[in-house]
Motif scaffolding. Structure first.
Motif, PDB file in Angstrom:
ATOM      1  N   ALA A  90       0.831  -1.205   0.000  1.00 33.20           N
ATOM      2  CA  ALA A  90       0.000   0.000   0.000  1.00 33.20           C
ATOM      3  C   ALA A  90       0.866   1.255   0.000  1.00 33.20           C
ATOM      4  N   MET A  91       1.946   1.243   0.804  1.00 33.14           N
ATOM      5  CA  MET A  91       2.846   2.398   0.848  1.00 33.14           C
ATOM      6  C   MET A  91       3.550   2.608  -0.485  1.00 33.14           C
ATOM      7  N   GLU A  92       3.883   1.530  -1.162  1.00 29.51           N
ATOM      8  CA  GLU A  92       4.514   1.645  -2.480  1.00 29.51           C
ATOM      9  C   GLU A  92       3.564   2.279  -3.490  1.00 29.51           C
ATOM     10  N   LEU A  93       2.294   1.860  -3.462  1.00 25.69           N
ATOM     11  CA  LEU A  93       1.304   2.414  -4.383  1.00 25.69           C
ATOM     12  C   LEU A  93       1.062   3.898  -4.114  1.00 25.69           C
ATOM     13  N   VAL A  94       0.985   4.271  -2.834  1.00 29.72           N
ATOM     14  CA  VAL A  94       0.769   5.675  -2.474  1.00 29.72           C
ATOM     15  C   VAL A  94       1.954   6.530  -2.921  1.00 29.72           C
ATOM     16  N   ALA A  95       3.178   6.045  -2.673  1.00 35.71           N
ATOM     17  CA  ALA A  95       4.372   6.796  -3.066  1.00 35.71           C
ATOM     18  C   ALA A  95       4.443   6.949  -4.577  1.00 35.71           C
ATOM     19  N   THR A  96       4.087   5.901  -5.319  1.00 37.66           N
ATOM     20  CA  THR A  96       4.114   5.957  -6.785  1.00 37.66           C
ATOM     21  C   THR A  96       3.109   6.976  -7.302  1.00 37.66           C
ATOM     22  N   SER A  97       1.926   6.992  -6.692  1.00 43.66           N
ATOM     23  CA  SER A  97       0.889   7.937  -7.102  1.00 43.66           C
ATOM     24  C   SER A  97       1.307   9.377  -6.838  1.00 43.66           C
ATOM     25  N   LYS A  98       1.849   9.638  -5.640  1.00 40.20           N
ATOM     26  CA  LYS A  98       2.272  11.002  -5.295  1.00 40.20           C
ATOM     27  C   LYS A  98       3.489  11.438  -6.097  1.00 40.20           C
TER      28      LYS A  98
ATOM     29  N   VAL B  58      17.183  13.093  -9.871  1.00 43.95           N
ATOM     30  CA  VAL B  58      17.712  12.838 -11.219  1.00 43.95           C
ATOM     31  C   VAL B  58      16.722  11.978 -11.995  1.00 43.95           C
ATOM     32  N   ASN B  59      16.381  10.837 -11.427  1.00 51.61           N
ATOM     33  CA  ASN B  59      15.318   9.980 -11.953  1.00 51.61           C
ATOM     34  C   ASN B  59      14.818   9.116 -10.806  1.00 51.61           C
ATOM     35  N   VAL B  60      13.908   8.210 -11.081  1.00 50.27           N
ATOM     36  CA  VAL B  60      13.277   7.447  -9.997  1.00 50.27           C
ATOM     37  C   VAL B  60      14.258   6.539  -9.264  1.00 50.27           C
ATOM     38  N   LEU B  61      15.412   6.297  -9.853  1.00 46.52           N
ATOM     39  CA  LEU B  61      16.402   5.439  -9.207  1.00 46.52           C
ATOM     40  C   LEU B  61      17.624   6.205  -8.723  1.00 46.52           C
ATOM     41  N   SER B  62      17.708   7.474  -9.066  1.00 45.46           N
ATOM     42  CA  SER B  62      18.900   8.255  -8.734  1.00 45.46           C
ATOM     43  C   SER B  62      18.512   9.609  -8.154  1.00 45.46           C
ATOM     44  N   PHE B  63      19.009   9.896  -6.958  1.00 47.16           N
ATOM     45  CA  PHE B  63      18.788  11.196  -6.298  1.00 47.16           C
ATOM     46  C   PHE B  63      19.960  11.406  -5.353  1.00 47.16           C
TER      47      PHE B  63
ATOM     48  N   SER C  16      12.301  13.203  -4.600  1.00 46.22           N
ATOM     49  CA  SER C  16      13.358  12.263  -4.209  1.00 46.22           C
ATOM     50  C   SER C  16      12.914  11.384  -3.047  1.00 46.22           C
ATOM     51  N   GLU C  17      12.242  11.995  -2.062  1.00 47.39           N
ATOM     52  CA  GLU C  17      11.780  11.221  -0.902  1.00 47.39           C
ATOM     53  C   GLU C  17      10.765  10.171  -1.330  1.00 47.39           C
ATOM     54  N   LEU C  18       9.837  10.547  -2.193  1.00 54.21           N
ATOM     55  CA  LEU C  18       8.834   9.596  -2.652  1.00 54.21           C
ATOM     56  C   LEU C  18       9.465   8.471  -3.464  1.00 54.21           C
ATOM     57  N   SER C  19      10.471   8.812  -4.271  1.00 58.14           N
ATOM     58  CA  SER C  19      11.178   7.780  -5.033  1.00 58.14           C
ATOM     59  C   SER C  19      11.912   6.836  -4.095  1.00 58.14           C
ATOM     60  N   ALA C  20      12.574   7.415  -3.081  1.00 59.22           N
ATOM     61  CA  ALA C  20      13.308   6.588  -2.115  1.00 59.22           C
ATOM     62  C   ALA C  20      12.359   5.667  -1.353  1.00 59.22           C
ATOM     63  N   ARG C  21      11.193   6.200  -0.964  1.00 58.59           N
ATOM     64  CA  ARG C  21      10.221   5.369  -0.238  1.00 58.59           C
ATOM     65  C   ARG C  21       9.647   4.292  -1.149  1.00 58.59           C
ATOM     66  N   ARG C  22       9.358   4.659  -2.371  1.00 54.57           N
ATOM     67  CA  ARG C  22       8.845   3.670  -3.328  1.00 54.57           C
ATOM     68  C   ARG C  22       9.852   2.540  -3.526  1.00 54.57           C
ATOM     69  N   ASN C  23      11.117   2.897  -3.697  1.00 57.45           N
ATOM     70  CA  ASN C  23      12.153   1.880  -3.897  1.00 57.45           C
ATOM     71  C   ASN C  23      12.334   1.016  -2.646  1.00 57.45           C
ATOM     72  N   ALA C  24      12.265   1.655  -1.464  1.00 51.99           N
ATOM     73  CA  ALA C  24      12.426   0.910  -0.218  1.00 51.99           C
ATOM     74  C   ALA C  24      11.274  -0.067  -0.023  1.00 51.99           C
ATOM     75  N   MET C  25      10.045   0.370  -0.329  1.00 52.19           N
ATOM     76  CA  MET C  25       8.894  -0.513  -0.177  1.00 52.19           C
ATOM     77  C   MET C  25       8.908  -1.622  -1.230  1.00 52.19           C
ATOM     78  N   GLN C  26       9.406  -1.299  -2.407  1.00 52.35           N
ATOM     79  CA  GLN C  26       9.530  -2.304  -3.461  1.00 52.35           C
ATOM     80  C   GLN C  26      10.508  -3.399  -3.022  1.00 52.35           C
ATOM     81  N   SER C  27      11.612  -2.969  -2.428  1.00 51.23           N
ATOM     82  CA  SER C  27      12.598  -3.920  -1.913  1.00 51.23           C
ATOM     83  C   SER C  27      12.023  -4.733  -0.756  1.00 51.23           C
ATOM     84  N   ALA C  28      11.236  -4.061   0.102  1.00 47.46           N
ATOM     85  CA  ALA C  28      10.610  -4.761   1.231  1.00 47.46           C
ATOM     86  C   ALA C  28       9.628  -5.828   0.736  1.00 47.46           C
ATOM     87  N   ASN C  29       8.878  -5.505  -0.316  1.00 47.81           N
ATOM     88  CA  ASN C  29       7.943  -6.476  -0.873  1.00 47.81           C
ATOM     89  C   ASN C  29       8.669  -7.698  -1.437  1.00 47.81           C
TER      90      ASN C  29
END
Length: 278
Positions: A24-32, A169-174, A230-243
């Motif tokens: 759910a957190m990954e989806l919210v971060a991706t949307s924002k 920079v992009n969704v994987l780099s900040f 950047s924060e939203l990208s970092a959270r999205r990536n962290a939640m993706q890794s957690a999943n």
């Protein structure tokens, strides 16, 4: 053995429950993130134009002088530090704080709850605590900050102003970044021309003094939008890794559960066979 199977089954349910939260957190971060990227790209051209206008004044008026163009390394520096409002974003906040070069006596204007928490424990003076929720900052808030900074700078309270933030920079780099806001130094200062190309009303001083807070506001707002993305990208990536880790844990636990179940069945069969032989 049945007790062991029950513990494994409870563990699987616990991981699955946690995974529902991280998904759910990954989806919210991706949307924002989409909206944050749009805000960042939409505002940049306007503030680039402001900077160009300020540089043009300096380039076309060789005798012009402003307190905003004069720094003093002996005086404290004001740091506008933009961090996140929450954790669970990998190393987003920690990487920014490690990159800072704040000295004793410097002033801090924190944006983001994590920045305010971090500097509350340090030997620094906090200029204002009115803007600690980075997600709620808008252009008018940045203008208020810029006016405070410009007035204090003009009065000589500090000799430089810097903004520290995470550059998207992009969704994987900040990456953590720092920009000097004041003193205002044009990039092409060596190309100053000895002629007046534009007539400014009510005067060069008044126009430049009006532009500087607008410029500072623009840079801060641009840094805020970049940091939020950047924060939203970092959270999205962290939640993706957690999943992904949760899937692996569930797979391993399921394998252990099946082995324990198979062992329990084998033990029961052995006991039945042994009883029959007796």
């Amino acid at each position: 053995m049945p007790q062991s199977m029950k513990l494994i089954k409870n563990r699987i349910k616990s991981v699955q429950s946690t995974q529902q939260i991280t998904k759910a957190m990954e989806l919210v971060a991706t949307s924002k993130l989409r909206r944050a990227k749009d805000d960042m790209e939409r505002t940049k051209p306007y503030f680039d134009t402001l900077k160009d206008a300020a540089e043009e004044i300096l380039a076309t008026n060789t005798e012009f002088s402003s307190p905003f163009c004069k720094g003093d390394p002996e005086k404290p520096c004001c740091h506008v530090v933009i961090a996140g409002d929450r954790g669970l974003a990998g190393g987003y906040n920690a990487n920014l704080f490690r990159s800072l070069s704040v000295k004793d006596g410097d002033f801090i204007l924190p944006i983001g709850k994590k920045a305010e928490e971090y500097f509350s424990k340090k030997n620094v003076e906090i200029l204002s605590r009115d803007y600690v929720v980075a997600g709620n900052i808008d252009a008018s808030d940045c203008m208020h900050m810029a006016l405070i900074i410009a007035n204090d700078y003009k009065e000589g309270k500090f000799g430089a102003v810097k903004v520290s933030y995470t550059k998207f920079v992009n969704v994987l780099s900040f990456v953590p970044s720092e920009e000097e806001l004041l003193p205002f130094v044009p990039k092409n200062e060596e190309k100053r021309e000895h002629k007046m190309l534009t007539l400014y009303e009510p005067g060069v001083d008044a126009v430049f003094s009006y532009l500087i807070p607008q410029y500072v506001s623009g840079i801060i707002y641009g840094a805020v939008t970049s940091s939020v993305a950047s924060e939203l990208s970092a959270r999205r990536n962290a939640m993706q890794s957690a999943n992904k880790n949760a899937d692996e844990m569930i797979s391993d636990l399921t394998l252990k559960y099946n082995r324990a179940r198979q062992g329990a069945i084998t033990q029961e069969i052995t006991e039945i066979v042994a009883g029959a032989e007796n």
